[in-house]
Write a protein that holds these residues in place. Structure first.
Motif, PDB file in Angstrom:
ATOM      1  N   GLY A   1       0.850  -1.116   0.041  1.00  0.00           N
ATOM      2  CA  GLY A   1       0.145  -0.003   0.099  1.00  0.00           C
ATOM      3  C   GLY A   1       0.823   1.437   0.046  1.00  0.00           C
ATOM      4  N   MET A   2       0.666   1.905   1.104  1.00  0.00           N
ATOM      5  CA  MET A   2       1.583   3.194   1.293  1.00  0.00           C
ATOM      6  C   MET A   2       2.696   3.118   2.182  1.00  0.00           C
ATOM      7  SD  MET A   2      -1.211   6.382   1.034  1.00  0.00           S
ATOM      8  CE  MET A   2      -2.447   5.457   2.288  1.00  0.00           C
ATOM      9  N   GLY A   3       3.125   1.945   2.520  1.00  0.00           N
ATOM     10  CA  GLY A   3       4.267   1.502   3.228  1.00  0.00           C
ATOM     11  C   GLY A   3       4.447   1.350   4.792  1.00  0.00           C
ATOM     12  N   ILE A   4       3.175   1.367   5.593  1.00  0.00           N
ATOM     13  CA  ILE A   4       3.323   1.642   6.930  1.00  0.00           C
ATOM     14  C   ILE A   4       3.958   0.422   7.625  1.00  0.00           C
ATOM     15  CG2 ILE A   4       0.907   0.600   7.315  1.00  0.00           C
ATOM     16  CD1 ILE A   4       0.447   2.554   9.663  1.00  0.00           C
ATOM     17  N   LEU A   5       4.019  -0.728   7.072  1.00  0.00           N
ATOM     18  CA  LEU A   5       4.597  -1.905   7.481  1.00  0.00           C
ATOM     19  C   LEU A   5       6.194  -1.983   6.817  1.00  0.00           C
ATOM     20  CD1 LEU A   5       2.440  -4.930   7.321  1.00  0.00           C
ATOM     21  CD2 LEU A   5       2.910  -3.929   9.176  1.00  0.00           C
ATOM     22  N   SER A   6       6.407  -1.242   5.587  1.00  0.00           N
ATOM     23  CA  SER A   6       7.405  -1.327   5.187  1.00  0.00           C
ATOM     24  C   SER A   6       8.617  -0.257   5.841  1.00  0.00           C
ATOM     25  CB  SER A   6       7.548  -0.930   3.588  1.00  0.00           C
ATOM     26  OG  SER A   6       6.258  -1.297   2.976  1.00  0.00           O
ATOM     27  N   ASP A   7       7.940   0.640   6.397  1.00  0.00           N
ATOM     28  CA  ASP A   7       8.795   1.594   7.072  1.00  0.00           C
ATOM     29  C   ASP A   7       9.348   1.022   8.339  1.00  0.00           C
ATOM     30  OD1 ASP A   7       8.105   3.841   5.949  1.00  0.00           O
ATOM     31  OD2 ASP A   7       6.414   4.374   7.036  1.00  0.00           O
ATOM     32  N   PHE A   8       8.768   0.178   8.962  1.00  0.00           N
ATOM     33  CA  PHE A   8       9.482  -0.587   9.958  1.00  0.00           C
ATOM     34  C   PHE A   8      10.496  -1.779   9.708  1.00  0.00           C
ATOM     35  CE2 PHE A   8       5.616   1.540  11.894  1.00  0.00           C
ATOM     36  CZ  PHE A   8       6.337   2.014  13.086  1.00  0.00           C
TER      37      PHE A   8
END
Length: 259
Positions: A43-50
């Motif tokens: 999506g917009m990377g909320i998991l990706s950031d972590f």
């Protein structure tokens, strides 16, 4: 940066709570010592950031949504070819990962069962899965014999993975909010390389048993057994939901022995 529009036909519900995102990523245990992880539907990377903060992991992202892919290209230019614009269900893992790897994601609910069967098909490579599912699906995956939630998915997953129901997630932390509760589960690959039976027949027995779950197994799997030779088999007098994975393995072997 602009935002990505959630698309109903892709089953998108973007997680907005960073605390929950951190908790999901923190649930990865790197079972078996893998170092590569694939996030599905970022999506917009909320998991990706972590994920990208973790120095013990090499993160790959895959999203079928072109708008999301283009958004993530701008957000994470360092990913290069590790950001993939493709359909996870059609992905050839062997072309990307040479060894074992993990999978993580806030999975689209409309294809959740397909995602899990894709994992099962690649169980020799997929060492761990941590993911958000519709609560009902999460309960089916982790259900124990004798419960109404216990079914085909429960047996197949638990044959090859330790399945843990981690926590429930309310609808209000998504945009748009789904109409159901959600839950995060973890699958950890067990030591079973192959089942101690004819695996193809095992799958047939399990499917036949649960497809007519109100019938006893004697009736539900009648097309697979030699009825005359198995008249005294007590497991056949039970319904499928009463049998554990080990029971199904044992029954499969008895069917083969009595053909």
């Amino acid at each position: 940066m602009s935002i990505v529009r959630a698309k109903k036909h892709l089953g998108q519900h973007f997680l907005t709570d960073k605390n929950i995102a951190a908790k999901i990523v923190g649930s990865l245990q790197l079972a078996g010592g893998y170092t590569q992880v694939l996030e599905v539907g970022p999506g917009m990377g909320i998991l990706s950031d972590f994920l990208l903060q973790r120095t013990d992991l090499q993160t790959y992202l895959i999203d079928i949504d072109t708008e999301s892919y283009e958004f993530l290209q701008k957000k994470y230019p360092q990913l290069g070819e590790r950001l993939i614009n493709d359909d996870f269900l059609e992905m050839d893992f062997g072309k990307v990962f040479t060894g074992k790897f993990g999978i993580i994601g806030n999975f689209p609910y409309n294809i959740s069962s397909q995602i899990l069967f894709k994992v099962l098909d690649s169980r020799q490579q997929v060492a761990e899965v941590v993911g958000m599912f519709q609560k009902e699906v999460a309960e089916r995956c982790s259900a124990k014999p004798g419960s109404k939630e216990y079914g085909i998915l429960s047996v197949f997953l638990q044959a090859y993975y330790k399945v843990e129901y981690l926590f429930t997630v309310k609808a209000g932390v998504f945009n748009p909010p789904p109409k159901v509760l959600s839950a995060v589960i973890r699958l950890t690959r067990n030591e079973v390389a192959e089942l101690d039976c004819d695996e193809k027949l095992f799958w047939q027995v399990v499917k036949a048993g649960f497809n007519q779950r109100r019938k006893t197994l004697r009736n539900a799997v009648s097309s697979l057994i030699n009825k005359e030779k198995m008249t005294g088999e007590p497991m056949l007098d039970l319904r499928a939901e009463r049998l554990s994975v080990a029971d199904f393995v044992s029954l499969t072997n008895k069917i083969v022995e009595n053909r």
